[in-house]
Design a protein around this motif. Structure first.
Motif, PDB file in Angstrom:
ATOM      1  N   ARG A 127      25.333  36.264  30.416  1.00 30.02           N
ATOM      2  CA  ARG A 127      26.292  35.275  29.952  1.00 30.02           C
ATOM      3  C   ARG A 127      25.783  34.470  28.767  1.00 30.02           C
ATOM      4  O   ARG A 127      26.467  34.323  27.752  1.00 30.02           O
ATOM      5  CB  ARG A 127      26.639  34.343  31.114  1.00 30.02           C
ATOM      6  N   GLN A 143      33.040  29.585  32.835  1.00 30.39           N
ATOM      7  CA  GLN A 143      33.419  30.043  31.502  1.00 30.39           C
ATOM      8  C   GLN A 143      32.999  29.039  30.429  1.00 30.39           C
ATOM      9  O   GLN A 143      32.587  27.921  30.718  1.00 30.39           O
ATOM     10  CB  GLN A 143      34.935  30.275  31.439  1.00 30.39           C
ATOM     11  N   GLY A 145      41.336  32.979  34.492  1.00 29.97           N
ATOM     12  CA  GLY A 145      40.337  32.924  33.428  1.00 29.97           C
ATOM     13  C   GLY A 145      40.939  32.610  32.073  1.00 29.97           C
ATOM     14  O   GLY A 145      40.255  32.696  31.042  1.00 29.97           O
ATOM     15  N   SER A 188      27.950  24.100  33.481  1.00 31.80           N
ATOM     16  CA  SER A 188      28.183  25.530  33.723  1.00 31.80           C
ATOM     17  C   SER A 188      26.883  26.247  34.067  1.00 31.80           C
ATOM     18  O   SER A 188      26.864  27.155  34.904  1.00 31.80           O
ATOM     19  CB  SER A 188      28.853  26.188  32.510  1.00 31.80           C
ATOM     20  N   LYS A 218      41.042  28.615  33.578  1.00 34.74           N
ATOM     21  CA  LYS A 218      39.622  28.776  33.270  1.00 34.74           C
ATOM     22  C   LYS A 218      38.773  28.125  34.347  1.00 34.74           C
ATOM     23  O   LYS A 218      39.158  27.126  34.944  1.00 34.74           O
ATOM     24  CB  LYS A 218      39.298  28.180  31.906  1.00 34.74           C
TER      25      LYS A 218
END
Length: 209
Positions: A69, A16, A7, A23, A12
């Protein structure tokens, strides 16, 4: 066994970074089967009861959770809601994650190694863990699609497990006779609010819980 991505830096993942179409699609694919329907036979052994589906009363509702998120990136999923409502939901989601982490405590140790680029010892987060089969969990949910809407006001009778009359006040517990239990609930709620005021969890006596 599953090797974790770090991460960080070159480790990554697609999940993220600020929300983007790529994403967002990746996250959506993880939790595409939010509401699921299970049969009475599958529901019966569960420790926690759930409700029958009003327009599909031979089956019962369950859900797999997903949130926070986009809120952390200031792109709240609660579009149109007041900021306070969004933050209360976000606070709830964060604590659900905290409880899930503690419940499923991962005892795979993070290790340390020396980085040859600067000679310093550093923690290594990309270590191997023993994990549940997430693909199998997704497939389980996909095999139990929700086929109707869920009318939260509609009450049915005669479901196979007799759970249609299952009543719960969040955190207080199951209610079997509200007329008799309401005074006890009000006393319990007053006591809890007093505790939360004293501990600083809420600031004002008239704060809405």
């Amino acid at each position: 066994m599953q090797l974790f991505d770090s991460g960080l830096n070159y480790g990554k993942t697609i999940y993220q970074g600020p929300p983007s179409q790529k994403s967002n699609d990746a996250w959506t694919a993880l939790f595409i089967h939010g509401l699921t329907r299970i049969s009475a036979a599958e529901a019966a052994p569960m420790h926690n009861k759930t409700l029958p589906i009003p327009d599909d009363p031979e089956n019962y509702i369950t859900s797999l959770a997903n949130a926070i998120r986009m809120s952390l990136w200031n792109a709240s999923l609660m579009r149109g809601d007041e900021d306070e409502t969004s933050m209360r939901h976000l606070d709830h989601c964060v604590d659900m994650i905290r409880q899930a982490i503690m419940c499923h405590s991962d005892i795979s140790p993070f290790v340390w190694a020396r980085d040859p680029r600067d000679g310093k010892a550093k923690g290594i987060s990309s270590v191997t863990h023993t994990c549940r089969d997430f693909d199998a969990i997704q497939q389980w949910a996909a095999d139990r699609p929700f086929k109707t809407g869920f009318n939260t006001s509609k009450v049915i009778t005669g479901d196979p497990l007799g759970w249609a009359d299952y009543h719960v006040v969040l955190d207080y517990g199951e209610v079997t006779d509200w007329g008799k239990q309401e005074p006890d609930y009000k006393a319990w709620a007053a006591g809890k609010k007093k505790e939360m005021l004293e501990s600083g969890q809420i600031l004002y006596e008239d704060d809405d819980l």
